[in-house]
Motif scaffolding. Structure first.
Motif, PDB file in Angstrom:
ATOM      1  N   ILE A   1       0.839  -1.198   0.000  1.00  0.00           N
ATOM      2  CA  ILE A   1       0.000   0.000   0.000  1.00  0.00           C
ATOM      3  C   ILE A   1       0.873   1.246   0.000  1.00  0.00           C
ATOM      4  N   ALA A   2       0.628   2.119  -0.971  1.00  0.00           N
ATOM      5  CA  ALA A   2       1.443   3.320  -1.138  1.00  0.00           C
ATOM      6  C   ALA A   2       1.119   4.360  -0.068  1.00  0.00           C
TER       7      ALA A   2
ATOM      8  N   GLY B   1      -3.356  -1.418  -5.950  1.00  0.00           N
ATOM      9  CA  GLY B   1      -3.907  -0.106  -5.677  1.00  0.00           C
ATOM     10  C   GLY B   1      -5.111   0.284  -6.513  1.00  0.00           C
TER      11      GLY B   1
ATOM     12  N   ASP C   1      -2.317   3.816 -10.686  1.00  0.00           N
ATOM     13  CA  ASP C   1      -2.347   3.673  -9.232  1.00  0.00           C
ATOM     14  C   ASP C   1      -3.143   4.857  -8.686  1.00  0.00           C
ATOM     15  N   ALA C   2      -3.340   4.905  -7.389  1.00  0.00           N
ATOM     16  CA  ALA C   2      -4.221   5.930  -6.816  1.00  0.00           C
ATOM     17  C   ALA C   2      -3.690   7.345  -7.048  1.00  0.00           C
ATOM     18  N   LYS C   3      -2.377   7.547  -6.878  1.00  0.00           N
ATOM     19  CA  LYS C   3      -1.796   8.883  -7.073  1.00  0.00           C
ATOM     20  C   LYS C   3      -1.923   9.319  -8.531  1.00  0.00           C
TER      21      LYS C   3
ATOM     22  N   GLU D   1      -2.233   6.674   0.137  1.00  0.00           N
ATOM     23  CA  GLU D   1      -3.187   6.084  -0.801  1.00  0.00           C
ATOM     24  C   GLU D   1      -4.631   6.353  -0.389  1.00  0.00           C
ATOM     25  N   GLU D   2      -4.932   6.230   0.872  1.00  0.00           N
ATOM     26  CA  GLU D   2      -6.309   6.439   1.330  1.00  0.00           C
ATOM     27  C   GLU D   2      -6.786   7.853   1.014  1.00  0.00           C
TER      28      GLU D   2
ATOM     29  N   ASP E   1      -5.608   9.796  -1.401  1.00  0.00           N
ATOM     30  CA  ASP E   1      -5.752   9.901  -2.854  1.00  0.00           C
ATOM     31  C   ASP E   1      -7.063   9.275  -3.318  1.00  0.00           C
TER      32      ASP E   1
ATOM     33  N   GLU F   1       0.938  -3.575  -8.124  1.00  0.00           N
ATOM     34  CA  GLU F   1       0.499  -2.273  -7.624  1.00  0.00           C
ATOM     35  C   GLU F   1       0.413  -1.212  -8.720  1.00  0.00           C
TER      36      GLU F   1
ATOM     37  N   LEU G   1      -8.791   1.187  -4.961  1.00  0.00           N
ATOM     38  CA  LEU G   1      -9.492   2.412  -5.301  1.00  0.00           C
ATOM     39  C   LEU G   1     -10.927   2.112  -5.719  1.00  0.00           C
TER      40      LEU G   1
END
Length: 368
Positions: A30-31, A334, A156-158, A34-35, A37, A279, A338
């Protein structure tokens, strides 16, 4: 119907490879942030939905808003798969009823079919038995979704947060949008969506893009057109100056009225975490190194692919969500974490603004 894999020798070699277990160390990481983002992305998707509501006076999903067709089919799993492919719902021979939707990926339901963009395909597979993920308890379906590009630009989320922010700000000004995209290291990935081949959807290969648990292992999956008629249609591309704005749905209607269809459902197993990231979904897993292997066939009889009642029922009441399904097919990475947040948020806004309840159909009899 042939859903066989390669010859006996090749099959033995594929069975002996070192596939990575889904619960191995390093499969998921988990980056940082992340939450945060993901929450920002959910808010942005809702903003896109509200903007489209102002245009259409109806709220659609934040992505894949344009329905191109809906069909009923069956997923056929043969009982002679090699041991490494006998995973999850594919561990025994079976036939499952399925309802499927073709779509265009952007969030604008009025998007002109002559504009090249990624296309989607979604499946609700019924009569599933087993241990379900928390979101799918009490709903005996396996939801499976695809996209016509093998790599996911929202990798990914970012990346998703940054790119959707740019699309909201500059989506109506491509030159300005491209100026910002060309300042990024993933320029080619982000611009690829505007250069996809705009061809007949019945001939289009579809991809999971992201990774999933596959029983003991990890895999991506794809859907491959398999009949001679479908393959030949790949030669047919949209003519922007001659074809109407709804050409893709017209082509699908004409095809499904006169022809049966078949797709192969194939899986590509994880063997090298450095070369096959879970990821980051922006990298294609090289099929020359990591071959696609057939596990089932989607068999589609002739039918009307644009039934108005079914279209409206799907758009107003149904949500396809990969977190609705078996634990042994759990979404990984990720982009899928999301989706676990964004999809329910998008659905909730649709229900609120359209005054339509979400309906988790449990069998084919509940589908119009």
């Amino acid at each position: 119907m042939d859903i066989s894999n390669r010859g006996v020798d090749d099959e033995a070699k594929l069975a002996d490879r070192n596939y990575i277990r889904w619960d191995a160390k390093g499969v998921e990481k988990i980056a940082e942030n992340e939450e945060e983002d993901i929450k920002a992305v959910a808010d942005m998707i809702n903003a896109i939905q509200k903007a489209q509501f102002n245009n259409h006076r109806h709220c659609f999903s934040g992505t894949h808003a344009r329905t191109q067709g809906i069909i009923k089919a069956k997923l056929v799993v043969h009982d002679d798969l090699p041991k490494h492919l006998k995973q999850s719902m594919f561990d025994h021979g079976a036939e499952y009823p399925v309802v499927c939707r073709y779509s265009s990926e952007p969030g604008d339901p009025g998007l002109d079919d002559r504009i090249p963009q990624p296309r989607g395909f979604a499946m609700k597979v019924f009569n599933i038995e087993g241990d379900f993920l928390p979101g799918g308890v009490g709903i005996p379906t396996q939801d499976i979704e695809f996209n016509s590009t093998p790599a996911l630009d929202l990798a990914d989320a970012k990346t998703t947060r940054d790119i959707i922010d740019l699309r909201i700000k500059y989506g109506n000004n491509q030159s300005e949008l491209y100026k910002h995209l060309e300042a990024r290291p993933d320029t080619d990935l982000q611009k690829f969506r505007d250069t996809v081949r705009n061809t007949h959807l019945e001939s289009t290969r579809q991809y999971s893009q992201t990774a999933f648990r596959f029983g003991d292992y990890v895999a991506k999956y794809c859907l491959v057109p398999n009949s001679a008629t479908q393959k030949k249609l790949y030669e047919e591309t949209v003519k922007p100056d001659a074809d109407p704005s709804d050409i893709l749905s017209q082509w699908l209607q004409n095809f499904h009225r006169d022809h049966n269809a078949e797709y192969l459902l194939q899986f590509q197993l994880l063997e090298d975490l450095d070369d096959q990231p879970v990821e980051y979904a922006g990298k294609v897993w090289d099929p020359e190194k990591y071959p696609w292997q057939t596990v089932a066939a989607l068999v589609v009889p002739r039918q009307d692919s644009f039934d108005w009642e079914m279209k409206n029922f799907w758009e107003d009441h149904i949500r396809v969500d990969p977190w609705h399904g078996l634990k042994t097919l759990q979404p990984l990475g990720g982009p899928n974490r999301l989706r676990r947040v964004v999809y329910p948020a998008s659905s909730a806004l649709r229900r609120k603004m359209n005054a339509r309840a979400e309906v988790n159909v449990k069998n084919m009899a509940e589908v119009p």
